[in-house]
Enzyme design. Structure first.
Site, short mmCIF file in Angstrom:
data_model
loop_
_atom_site.label_atom_id
_atom_site.label_comp_id
_atom_site.label_asym_id
_atom_site.label_seq_id
_atom_site.Cartn_x
_atom_site.Cartn_y
_atom_site.Cartn_z
N GLU A 112 0.84 -1.12 -0.13
CA GLU A 112 0.14 0.00 -0.12
C GLU A 112 0.73 1.29 -0.07
O GLU A 112 0.47 2.17 -0.72
CB GLU A 112 -1.02 -0.15 1.24
CG GLU A 112 -2.01 -1.11 1.38
CD GLU A 112 -1.30 -2.29 2.35
OE1 GLU A 112 -1.96 -2.72 3.01
OE2 GLU A 112 -0.01 -2.63 2.15
N ALA B 234 14.52 -42.94 -10.67
CA ALA B 234 16.00 -42.70 -10.98
C ALA B 234 16.59 -44.13 -11.54
O ALA B 234 15.71 -44.97 -11.67
CB ALA B 234 16.67 -42.34 -9.62
N GLU C 219 12.01 -31.62 -3.05
CA GLU C 219 12.58 -32.31 -3.96
C GLU C 219 13.29 -33.33 -3.43
O GLU C 219 14.43 -33.14 -2.71
CB GLU C 219 13.24 -31.45 -5.27
CG GLU C 219 12.38 -30.38 -5.50
CD GLU C 219 13.42 -29.58 -6.61
OE1 GLU C 219 14.35 -30.24 -7.24
OE2 GLU C 219 13.15 -28.63 -7.08
N LEU D 47 11.60 -40.56 1.62
CA LEU D 47 11.35 -39.22 2.24
C LEU D 47 9.64 -38.76 1.81
O LEU D 47 8.90 -38.56 2.50
CB LEU D 47 11.93 -37.93 2.22
CG LEU D 47 11.50 -36.82 2.74
CD1 LEU D 47 11.30 -36.95 4.14
CD2 LEU D 47 12.45 -35.55 2.80
#
Length: 352
Positions: A51, A160, A286, A291
């Site tokens: 603002e 992977a 990532e 995990l």
């Protein structure tokens, strides 16, 4: 027309999402007699709020104008003065905001102050601005960040090569999308294994100007410390390593934080709470299969973004997590470049 100008204010807020925490990103637009006058954004913590930025640019042209703001103006003294004071000094006649601030230090105070001094204040809720502030609202009410988890996999369900060896999976369009999301997040979370396997930089390189982000790493045994040559040590804005203790002093290139164990693994709930205490609203994750599986099984993922690439890596490659039930979640598919993107979100309650 009010909705049009609030959407312009949202465009201003988007420019700095990921750079203002623990403050929310905010955009503002000044309009007088139906004509655009100026736009402002909150650049970073300690700098003028949106603002004030817009009103400083507008100058005398703010007299009798309307101020459009994505978030309710504040009326308290923090690192900067109350926005309401600058609004009153400027001669703004009307304020339209989109999202009610859930912060108890702000909620309702700015609206009351302005109305008491003759300014017309209206709220116009917009779905896209509601969505923009969901992570901030979650952080205010729970103290935890919103977790966005990225995963790229092949048609045969691999993430992977053998033994976790890095393989290029997603296409360039998804890579740009990932970098944009890194930029709009307050920090990145990964694991020591991901860094040792891939040696990523975890900075932002495209499609906008390069920048560095804070990177959190789960490294229970402090395996990264003997490897200062790894890219993340030189490319992270700040490197924070969570380990299983005992507490150690931070090193030159990393801050060390001990977290307790839970079922012979690092306590992820405590880890996320600690990250939230550092002002992180949006956490971009990532990581590898382990995990991903743990975060999902503990119901700690708010949004999972999966890129499915038209490739096969074969039976010896590392498989994606197998038990990712999407029951009770919002699931959307779209095509991005050569990849099919599946976005899975937790149902959220909108601000009202």
């Amino acid at each position: 027309m009010d909705a049009k100008y609030l959407k312009l204010a949202l465009e201003e807020a988007l420019k700095r999402k990921g750079f203002t925490a623990p403050n929310p990103a905010v955009g503002a637009v000044v309009v007088r007699n139906g004509e655009f006058v100026a736009a402002g954004t909150h650049w970073e913590r300690g700098k003028p709020h949106a603002e004030v930025d817009a009103l400083l640019k507008a100058g005398a042209r703010a007299q009798g104008a309307t101020l459009y703001v994505t978030l309710e103006p504040c009326n308290h003294q923090g690192l900067t003065p109350p926005c309401t004071e600058r609004v009153l000094e400027s001669g703004i006649q009307r304020v339209v905001y989109a999202f009610s601030d859930p912060n108890p230090h702000v909620k309702g105070g700015g609206t009351l102050r302005l109305r008491e001094n003759g300014v017309v204040v209206e709220r116009l809720a917009l779905p896209e601005i509601d969505a923009f502030y969901q992570s901030y609202a979650r952080w205010v009410t729970t103290g935890r960040p919103t977790v966005h988890l990225k995963l790229a996999m092949t048609l045969d369900g691999k993430i992977a090569g053998p033994d976790g060896r890095r393989e290029k999976i997603s296409g360039p369009a998804f890579d740009e999308f990932s970098h944009l999301n890194r930029r709009r997040s307050d920090a990145i979370l990964t694991t020591a294994q991901t860094i040792l396997n891939d040696n990523p930089r975890f900075d932002v390189r495209a499609p906008v100007e390069p920048c560095r982000k804070r990177v959190y790493v789960l490294d229970s045994e402090l395996r990264l410390l003997p490897r200062p040559d790894l890219n993340v040590f030189s490319h992270a804005k700040e490197l924070v390593i969570f380990h299983r203790g005992p507490e150690e002093r931070s090193r030159d290139r990393a801050r060390l934080v001990a977290v307790p164990r839970c079922d012979d693994a690092m306590d992820l709930v405590t880890t996320l709470k600690t990250i939230g205490q550092e002002g992180v609203h949006d956490l971009w994750v990532e990581c590898g299969a382990r995990l991903t599986q743990r975060l999902w099984s503990l119901d700690l993922v708010d949004e999972m973004i999966i890129a499915v690439a038209p490739k096969f890596l074969g039976p010896d490659a590392l498989a994606a997590p197998g038990d990712l039930s999407f029951t009770g979640r919002e699931v959307q598919w779209r095509i991005l470049g050569d990849d099919a993107i599946c976005t899975v979100r937790r149902h959220v309650h909108r601000n009202c």
